[in-house]
Design an enzyme around this catalytic site. Sequence first.
Site, PDB file in Angstrom:
ATOM      1  N   ASP A  88      20.449 -14.251 -16.218  1.00  0.00           N
ATOM      2  CA  ASP A  88      20.363 -12.989 -15.488  1.00  0.00           C
ATOM      3  C   ASP A  88      21.683 -12.669 -14.783  1.00  0.00           C
ATOM      4  O   ASP A  88      21.737 -12.461 -13.578  1.00  0.00           O
ATOM      5  CB  ASP A  88      19.213 -13.061 -14.480  1.00  0.00           C
ATOM      6  CG  ASP A  88      18.946 -11.715 -13.816  1.00  0.00           C
ATOM      7  OD1 ASP A  88      19.267 -10.678 -14.432  1.00  0.00           O
ATOM      8  OD2 ASP A  88      18.428 -11.702 -12.686  1.00  0.00           O
ATOM      9  N   GLU A 126      17.149 -23.965 -14.387  1.00  0.00           N
ATOM     10  CA  GLU A 126      15.843 -23.445 -14.799  1.00  0.00           C
ATOM     11  C   GLU A 126      15.523 -23.698 -16.275  1.00  0.00           C
ATOM     12  O   GLU A 126      15.103 -22.787 -17.002  1.00  0.00           O
ATOM     13  CB  GLU A 126      15.730 -21.957 -14.465  1.00  0.00           C
ATOM     14  CG  GLU A 126      15.807 -21.685 -12.968  1.00  0.00           C
ATOM     15  CD  GLU A 126      15.409 -20.275 -12.583  1.00  0.00           C
ATOM     16  OE1 GLU A 126      15.320 -19.414 -13.485  1.00  0.00           O
ATOM     17  OE2 GLU A 126      15.178 -20.007 -11.389  1.00  0.00           O
ATOM     18  N   GLU A 143      17.421 -22.160  -4.930  1.00  0.00           N
ATOM     19  CA  GLU A 143      17.392 -20.699  -4.995  1.00  0.00           C
ATOM     20  C   GLU A 143      16.158 -20.195  -4.255  1.00  0.00           C
ATOM     21  O   GLU A 143      15.054 -20.715  -4.441  1.00  0.00           O
ATOM     22  CB  GLU A 143      17.326 -20.180  -6.439  1.00  0.00           C
ATOM     23  CG  GLU A 143      18.608 -20.299  -7.231  1.00  0.00           C
ATOM     24  CD  GLU A 143      18.499 -19.607  -8.580  1.00  0.00           C
ATOM     25  OE1 GLU A 143      17.642 -18.707  -8.727  1.00  0.00           O
ATOM     26  OE2 GLU A 143      19.258 -19.980  -9.490  1.00  0.00           O
ATOM     27  N   TYR A 161      10.529 -18.362  -5.570  1.00  0.00           N
ATOM     28  CA  TYR A 161      10.578 -16.968  -5.106  1.00  0.00           C
ATOM     29  C   TYR A 161       9.222 -16.499  -4.610  1.00  0.00           C
ATOM     30  O   TYR A 161       8.786 -15.388  -4.922  1.00  0.00           O
ATOM     31  CB  TYR A 161      11.100 -16.079  -6.231  1.00  0.00           C
ATOM     32  CG  TYR A 161      12.569 -16.306  -6.527  1.00  0.00           C
ATOM     33  CD1 TYR A 161      13.548 -15.660  -5.785  1.00  0.00           C
ATOM     34  CD2 TYR A 161      12.960 -17.189  -7.520  1.00  0.00           C
ATOM     35  CE1 TYR A 161      14.899 -15.881  -6.032  1.00  0.00           C
ATOM     36  CE2 TYR A 161      14.310 -17.418  -7.777  1.00  0.00           C
ATOM     37  CZ  TYR A 161      15.271 -16.758  -7.032  1.00  0.00           C
ATOM     38  OH  TYR A 161      16.612 -16.979  -7.274  1.00  0.00           O
TER      39      TYR A 161
END
Length: 595
Positions: free
Chosen positions: A160, A410, A501, A465
């Site tokens: 991303d 990831e 993150e 997240y």
Amino acid sequence: MLKPQATATREIVNLDGLWRFDIAREERPTPWTGVLDSTLEAAVPASYNDQFVSAEIRDHVGWAWYQRMVRVPRGWHGDRIVLRLDSATHEGAVYVDGTLVASHVGGYLPFEADITDHVTAGGQFQLTVGVNNELTNETIPPGTISVDMKGRRKQTYLHDFYNYAGLARSVWLYSVPTVRATAVEVVTGIDGTTGVVDYAIQVEGAGDVRVRVLDQQGVEVAAGVGASGRVEVTDARLWNPGAAYLYTLQVEVLVGDEVVDVYPQTFGIRTIEVRGAEFLINGTPFYFTGFGKHEDTAIRGKGHDDAYLVHDFQLLEWIGANSFRTSHYPYAEEVMDFADRHGIVVIDETAAVGLNLGVSAGLTGEPNKPTFSPETCNDATQAAHAQHIRELVARDRNHPSVVMWCIANEPASNEDGAREYFEPLVNLTKALDPTRPVCYAAVMFAQPDNDKIADLFDVLCLNRYYGWYVGVGDLELAEMYLEGEMRQWAAKYGKPMLMAEYGADTMPGLHSVWDMPWSEEYQRDYLDMHHRVFDRIPEFVGEQIWNFADFQTTNGIHRVDGNKKGVFTRDRKPKAAAHTLRARWAGLEGRKPGA
């Protein structure tokens, strides 16, 4: 491969500047055999994509060409002449007067060629560099190339951030003696107040070696003889986070009594250890505060820029950060040197981002394919990954700022095949450098009950997240989700845990009295919620927010002019959360809040 330096026996010429440029075209299949027929010029170092206003160039998939004339200094007669590229994203091919002299796959690490037999001291030559931005299932990072209905080649990828390409770092021409040092390795330890320095030197040609250790004032504090050995520094000054101190290993190669080569290698005396659920630097528990970052600025793309380097580190100091992760690829060597000198701790990451087809399926709605298979991430992918690890460790192992290797971001660590893919890579990394812990950054799909590789690693680095992709807009519920999962990881593994993150997209200037996603208040409250959880879990050893600054991504409806999770805007203006973080991190100096 040693970083080029000007010494008493070595000289260096920087080849940065404006180069003739064009993308590959069918009517000109071999542009290296003559003058590149183009009126375009591109700056080096910089990605080429945003320098022009042409969509054809920005969206180009395939080779692009840089060309310039280079004059060799006339005083280099009798020396070896080497051409070095600090990077070529993602594949490079180098031609000297039409002859291929070097090629390299892997977009973020250096490569070089001895061109002595192709050039003449005092003469000039035509230098042509091809750069290929193509990504496939067998590259690191991976990607897929397709052809649309109009016959245009399209690149898709699973990371991303924008697939910037080109010569984003410097190009060098340098001279070295025929008999010379070709590799220097330094490993340090501490015995009371004495610094223990083990060194190993590789030499090209028949020469003897002696070394001297110099302090920051240039005073000799230790000396040794031989290509490998141990020296001791009494009353050593340690390299500490926020209080860097660097020594220099002055390597001298001799033929008889004559010094024929001199190479200085800076290093810091410090130790790294994982003990139980603690991360120790010089025997003291360390708590990471900082960010995942990107090499990303307007127009330059991933091009290295010294002014941004200085300003970014000033912002790290202003906000109280002591560390960052080189997400999601190795950064320029200038960045690592700067971190060494200024005491910033670095988690050094490979370019292995996107090894997770489940993420793609979630975004596109396409059927889920297995990540690890002969048709997807396979043995060739693993071999490319292994080579990337070898080159990264070889380049960065002497940096005291580097305290941990992160070998992937990831990956599909919850899928079948993950252990078979990663266990050999973990073993390789530890064999190459037994002195540093190894980690990977785990995606949200990987939970304590289904992750297949976490036990192989020294530190649990988690990307989560809650409150953004899960439980968006409901921070009370997100806090329950987050704490529940974190306690499961802690109970199962008992290892140091780092939130690698966590973040929320934020539009600067958008405000609300409610928990409204994208507002500056939501980003602030989102981060505060995470910090409450971290402070309640003893195993937590750090927090690195996603992201330091807004950055460019590929086109997509889920991104509006890039990723906006930065605490700073892309041009480095602080959002409200930056001030909140500054208050939290003020005075921590590597200690966990409340410790």
